[in-house]
Design a protein around this motif. Sequence first.
Motif, PDB file in Angstrom:
ATOM      1  N   UNK A  25      54.351  61.105  -4.031  1.00 59.52           N
ATOM      2  CA  UNK A  25      53.405  60.034  -3.704  1.00 59.52           C
ATOM      3  C   UNK A  25      54.210  58.812  -3.307  1.00 59.52           C
ATOM      4  N   UNK A  26      53.860  58.218  -2.182  1.00 55.14           N
ATOM      5  CA  UNK A  26      54.565  57.039  -1.710  1.00 55.14           C
ATOM      6  C   UNK A  26      55.174  57.265  -0.339  1.00 55.14           C
ATOM      7  N   UNK A  27      55.815  56.236   0.193  1.00 57.47           N
ATOM      8  CA  UNK A  27      56.312  56.282   1.568  1.00 57.47           C
ATOM      9  C   UNK A  27      57.668  56.966   1.767  1.00 57.47           C
ATOM     10  N   UNK A  80      46.973  55.902   0.953  1.00 59.72           N
ATOM     11  CA  UNK A  80      47.637  56.308  -0.281  1.00 59.72           C
ATOM     12  C   UNK A  80      48.716  57.304   0.131  1.00 59.72           C
ATOM     13  N   UNK A  81      49.846  56.814   0.660  1.00 61.42           N
ATOM     14  CA  UNK A  81      50.828  57.691   1.294  1.00 61.42           C
ATOM     15  C   UNK A  81      51.352  58.804   0.395  1.00 61.42           C
ATOM     16  N   UNK A  82      51.584  59.935   1.042  1.00 63.46           N
ATOM     17  CA  UNK A  82      52.186  61.098   0.410  1.00 63.46           C
ATOM     18  C   UNK A  82      53.301  61.559   1.339  1.00 63.46           C
ATOM     19  N   UNK A  83      54.495  61.726   0.798  1.00 61.02           N
ATOM     20  CA  UNK A  83      55.646  62.128   1.602  1.00 61.02           C
ATOM     21  C   UNK A  83      56.096  63.526   1.206  1.00 61.02           C
ATOM     22  N   UNK A  84      56.520  64.278   2.207  1.00 62.02           N
ATOM     23  CA  UNK A  84      56.960  65.650   1.985  1.00 62.02           C
ATOM     24  C   UNK A  84      58.299  65.866   2.665  1.00 62.02           C
ATOM     25  N   UNK A  85      58.986  66.898   2.217  1.00 61.23           N
ATOM     26  CA  UNK A  85      60.239  67.301   2.848  1.00 61.23           C
ATOM     27  C   UNK A  85      60.357  68.815   2.792  1.00 61.23           C
ATOM     28  N   UNK A  86      61.015  69.373   3.782  1.00 56.85           N
ATOM     29  CA  UNK A  86      61.336  70.794   3.828  1.00 56.85           C
ATOM     30  C   UNK A  86      62.809  70.904   4.205  1.00 56.85           C
ATOM     31  N   UNK A  87      63.563  71.633   3.399  1.00 59.09           N
ATOM     32  CA  UNK A  87      64.990  71.821   3.644  1.00 59.09           C
ATOM     33  C   UNK A  87      65.313  73.295   3.477  1.00 59.09           C
ATOM     34  N   UNK A  99      58.434  63.810   6.215  1.00 63.34           N
ATOM     35  CA  UNK A  99      57.264  63.255   6.890  1.00 63.34           C
ATOM     36  C   UNK A  99      56.351  62.593   5.866  1.00 63.34           C
ATOM     37  N   UNK A 100      55.724  61.497   6.271  1.00 64.49           N
ATOM     38  CA  UNK A 100      54.793  60.795   5.399  1.00 64.49           C
ATOM     39  C   UNK A 100      53.410  60.824   6.029  1.00 64.49           C
ATOM     40  N   UNK A 101      52.423  61.147   5.208  1.00 60.06           N
ATOM     41  CA  UNK A 101      51.020  61.191   5.629  1.00 60.06           C
ATOM     42  C   UNK A 101      50.286  60.032   4.973  1.00 60.06           C
ATOM     43  N   UNK A 102      49.232  59.546   5.607  1.00 60.39           N
ATOM     44  CA  UNK A 102      48.474  58.410   5.098  1.00 60.39           C
ATOM     45  C   UNK A 102      47.809  58.655   3.758  1.00 60.39           C
ATOM     46  N   UNK A 103      47.451  59.912   3.481  1.00 60.16           N
ATOM     47  CA  UNK A 103      46.868  60.276   2.188  1.00 60.16           C
ATOM     48  C   UNK A 103      46.923  61.794   2.019  1.00 60.16           C
TER      49      UNK A 103
END
Length: 117
Positions: A25-27, A80-87, A99-103
């Motif tokens: 959760x967050x940017x 309510x930003x949610x950030x994800x990562x794939x490695x 990548x960050x999504x708005x919610x």
Amino acid sequence: MSSGVGTSGVAVDNTAQVLALTVRRGPKAFPPDRIVTLRCSPPSGSHPRPVFACRVLAVVGGDPTKLDLSPGANCPKIFAPVSVAALGTWNGNRIRVERTFGNACLLKAATGPVFDF
């Protein structure tokens, strides 16, 4: 299973489809709130729905940035930003995506089961 030799002289499996997926959760994507592994040959790992996540990723060559499963989703306009990562690796290609999504609704609409954990 095919493999080759990487630039470091270490054998590389060109058929591997293994990703570490994170959600926060967050940017910013790091440090993550949650992390899972996803293996897609065969589907396994700590991801709760590896079969579905692997099917979705297979369509886009393992690149989560190419996902947009529900472009017309009716998501609330709440920031309510949610950030994800794939490695990881997908068929010999390195995957490193943040990548960050708005919610959370926008995340789910774009990526479906991939970051649903």
